[in-house]
Design a protein around this motif. Structure first.
Motif, PDB file in Angstrom:
ATOM      1  N   GLY A 161       0.811  -1.211   0.000  1.00  0.00           N
ATOM      2  CA  GLY A 161       0.000   0.000   0.000  1.00  0.00           C
ATOM      3  C   GLY A 161       0.844   1.260   0.000  1.00  0.00           C
ATOM      4  N   LEU A 162       1.929   1.255   0.775  1.00  0.00           N
ATOM      5  CA  LEU A 162       2.811   2.417   0.824  1.00  0.00           C
ATOM      6  C   LEU A 162       3.478   2.647  -0.521  1.00  0.00           C
ATOM      7  N   TYR A 163       3.935   1.554  -1.138  1.00  0.00           N
ATOM      8  CA  TYR A 163       4.571   1.691  -2.457  1.00  0.00           C
ATOM      9  C   TYR A 163       3.597   2.247  -3.480  1.00  0.00           C
ATOM     10  N   LEU A 164       2.364   1.720  -3.510  1.00  0.00           N
ATOM     11  CA  LEU A 164       1.379   2.187  -4.486  1.00  0.00           C
ATOM     12  C   LEU A 164       0.998   3.641  -4.230  1.00  0.00           C
ATOM     13  N   PHE A 165       0.901   4.021  -2.957  1.00  0.00           N
ATOM     14  CA  PHE A 165       0.585   5.419  -2.627  1.00  0.00           C
ATOM     15  C   PHE A 165       1.685   6.347  -3.123  1.00  0.00           C
ATOM     16  N   LEU A 166       2.941   5.998  -2.843  1.00  0.00           N
ATOM     17  CA  LEU A 166       4.057   6.833  -3.287  1.00  0.00           C
ATOM     18  C   LEU A 166       4.132   6.882  -4.809  1.00  0.00           C
ATOM     19  N   PHE A 167       3.866   5.735  -5.456  1.00  0.00           N
ATOM     20  CA  PHE A 167       3.855   5.725  -6.918  1.00  0.00           C
ATOM     21  C   PHE A 167       2.750   6.620  -7.449  1.00  0.00           C
ATOM     22  N   PHE A 168       1.555   6.526  -6.852  1.00  0.00           N
ATOM     23  CA  PHE A 168       0.421   7.321  -7.308  1.00  0.00           C
ATOM     24  C   PHE A 168       0.732   8.812  -7.199  1.00  0.00           C
ATOM     25  N   ILE A 169       1.332   9.233  -6.081  1.00  0.00           N
ATOM     26  CA  ILE A 169       1.666  10.640  -5.887  1.00  0.00           C
ATOM     27  C   ILE A 169       2.733  11.092  -6.878  1.00  0.00           C
ATOM     28  N   SER A 170       3.778  10.286  -7.052  1.00  0.00           N
ATOM     29  CA  SER A 170       4.845  10.667  -7.980  1.00  0.00           C
ATOM     30  C   SER A 170       4.338  10.722  -9.419  1.00  0.00           C
ATOM     31  N   HIS A 171       3.457   9.768  -9.774  1.00  0.00           N
ATOM     32  CA  HIS A 171       2.890   9.769 -11.122  1.00  0.00           C
ATOM     33  C   HIS A 171       1.940  10.947 -11.310  1.00  0.00           C
ATOM     34  N   LEU A 172       1.236  11.329 -10.244  1.00  0.00           N
ATOM     35  CA  LEU A 172       0.353  12.495 -10.307  1.00  0.00           C
ATOM     36  C   LEU A 172       1.162  13.763 -10.563  1.00  0.00           C
ATOM     37  N   ILE A 173       2.297  13.886  -9.905  1.00  0.00           N
ATOM     38  CA  ILE A 173       3.169  15.049 -10.126  1.00  0.00           C
ATOM     39  C   ILE A 173       3.658  15.075 -11.567  1.00  0.00           C
ATOM     40  N   MET A 174       4.051  13.914 -12.087  1.00  0.00           N
ATOM     41  CA  MET A 174       4.508  13.845 -13.471  1.00  0.00           C
ATOM     42  C   MET A 174       3.389  14.201 -14.439  1.00  0.00           C
ATOM     43  N   LEU A 175       2.169  13.751 -14.139  1.00  0.00           N
ATOM     44  CA  LEU A 175       1.023  14.062 -14.990  1.00  0.00           C
ATOM     45  C   LEU A 175       0.741  15.558 -15.002  1.00  0.00           C
ATOM     46  N   ILE A 176       0.846  16.206 -13.846  1.00  0.00           N
ATOM     47  CA  ILE A 176       0.622  17.654 -13.774  1.00  0.00           C
ATOM     48  C   ILE A 176       1.680  18.393 -14.584  1.00  0.00           C
ATOM     49  N   VAL A 177       2.921  17.910 -14.536  1.00  0.00           N
ATOM     50  CA  VAL A 177       3.974  18.509 -15.368  1.00  0.00           C
ATOM     51  C   VAL A 177       3.623  18.368 -16.852  1.00  0.00           C
ATOM     52  N   GLN A 178       3.130  17.186 -17.233  1.00  0.00           N
ATOM     53  CA  GLN A 178       2.713  16.980 -18.622  1.00  0.00           C
ATOM     54  C   GLN A 178       1.596  17.942 -19.012  1.00  0.00           C
ATOM     55  N   ILE A 179       0.674  18.177 -18.098  1.00  0.00           N
ATOM     56  CA  ILE A 179      -0.433  19.101 -18.374  1.00  0.00           C
ATOM     57  C   ILE A 179       0.085  20.515 -18.588  1.00  0.00           C
ATOM     58  N   PHE A 180       1.033  20.928 -17.784  1.00  0.00           N
ATOM     59  CA  PHE A 180       1.620  22.256 -17.965  1.00  0.00           C
ATOM     60  C   PHE A 180       2.317  22.372 -19.315  1.00  0.00           C
ATOM     61  N   LEU A 181       2.997  21.306 -19.737  1.00  0.00           N
ATOM     62  CA  LEU A 181       3.660  21.339 -21.034  1.00  0.00           C
ATOM     63  C   LEU A 181       2.646  21.408 -22.172  1.00  0.00           C
ATOM     64  N   VAL A 182       1.584  20.616 -22.063  1.00  0.00           N
ATOM     65  CA  VAL A 182       0.538  20.658 -23.103  1.00  0.00           C
ATOM     66  C   VAL A 182      -0.132  22.022 -23.126  1.00  0.00           C
ATOM     67  N   SER A 183      -0.406  22.584 -21.960  1.00  0.00           N
ATOM     68  CA  SER A 183      -1.044  23.905 -21.913  1.00  0.00           C
ATOM     69  C   SER A 183      -0.138  24.990 -22.480  1.00  0.00           C
ATOM     70  N   PHE A 184       1.174  24.795 -22.363  1.00  0.00           N
ATOM     71  CA  PHE A 184       2.119  25.739 -22.962  1.00  0.00           C
ATOM     72  C   PHE A 184       1.962  25.756 -24.480  1.00  0.00           C
ATOM     73  N   PHE A 185       1.875  24.556 -25.080  1.00  0.00           N
ATOM     74  CA  PHE A 185       1.650  24.490 -26.522  1.00  0.00           C
ATOM     75  C   PHE A 185       0.286  25.071 -26.877  1.00  0.00           C
ATOM     76  N   GLY A 186      -0.721  24.799 -26.047  1.00  0.00           N
ATOM     77  CA  GLY A 186      -2.044  25.357 -26.295  1.00  0.00           C
ATOM     78  C   GLY A 186      -2.029  26.871 -26.258  1.00  0.00           C
ATOM     79  N   TYR A 187      -1.279  27.435 -25.331  1.00  0.00           N
ATOM     80  CA  TYR A 187      -1.170  28.899 -25.221  1.00  0.00           C
ATOM     81  C   TYR A 187      -0.532  29.484 -26.483  1.00  0.00           C
TER      82      TYR A 187
END
Length: 252
Positions: A161-187
């Protein structure tokens, strides 16, 4: 329900995706969490398989096959000098107490951990990562290893459970970074094509642009299939979709 509808719309309709530019940031963030959960599904299954493999095969073999040993002053000592190999469906562990250099090339396509006289070497897809006992200032025995295995077996669900939680949080951070990059192209597209849209509106629809590539690669991961030039496919499709969404914004 709002996030589920947004997810479904993001699979087929850029017109509907563009409508989500007016959603508030809370709704956008809930959708991002849903998207992150979907993208994490392969890791959830793979983690469960790995945990089962460790419990059912690796630990029993280690208890049975590993000889008494001691790592002290940067060297491994043991009365058992013959090479021993422990294999499962996920990893191969090789004990080579008299060797100081890892075998090459790899004898298996699985990740391979080789325990040598003065270091351990992890081999993954013909890449080598080594750690010397001396650098780790390590003093370790078979009893220490058994104690670790006991703790693992007693707390396996907590560890998982701890591993999956840490993975979920780290992947969420990476996803948010991807969103910022996509929004940059959109801008950039908004400014170049003279569409009407604030950065917040562009950011709100950027997760929609990631749905199709995320779902596609999630399915490929579940099927254990490799996509050639996967990075280019992912980003090329995401940028293409955000461009199509921006084209649905009103013009000046």
């Amino acid at each position: 329900m709002h996030s589920i509808k947004q997810f479904i719309d993001s699979l087929y309709s850029v017109q509907n995706m563009a409508k989500y530019r007016k959603q508030n940031l809370f709704q956008a963030f809930v959708f991002i969490i849903l998207l992150n959960f979907i993208a994490s599904i392969p890791t959830f299954f793979q983690t469960q398989d790995t945990i089962n493999e460790i419990q059912r095969e690796l630990i029993p073999q280690l208890r049975k096959v590993l000889p008494e040993f001691q790592i002290e002053n940067g060297l491994l000592t043991t009365e058992q000098i013959e090479e021993r190999i422990i294999s499962t469906d996920k990893i191969t562990i090789k004990l080579s107490p008299e060797q100081t250099e890892a075998d090459t090339p790899m004898k298996t396509t699985l990740p391979e951990l080789e325990i040598l006289k003065d270091k351990v070497v992890l081999k993954i897809e013909n890449q080598y990562f080594e750690a010397k006992y001396e650098d780790m200032a390590l003093t370790f025995t078979k009893d220490n290893l058994i104690s670790i295995m006991d703790v693992f077996e007693q707390n396996v669900y907590l560890i998982q459970g701890l591993y999956l939680f840490l993975f979920f949080i780290s992947h969420l951070i990476m996803l948010i970074v991807q969103i910022f990059l996509v929004s940059f192209f959109g801008y950039i597209f908004v400014k170049q094509e003279k569409y009407i849209g604030s950065y917040q509106e562009i950011w709100s629809v950027s997760p929609c642009a990631l749905v199709i590539p995320t779902v596609f690669f999630t399915i490929m991961n579940l099927l254990h299939l490799t996509v050639p030039f996967g990075t280019f496919v992912f980003w090329g499709s995401a940028i293409f979709i955000i461009y199509q969404i921006i084209k649905e914004f009103p013009r000046k």
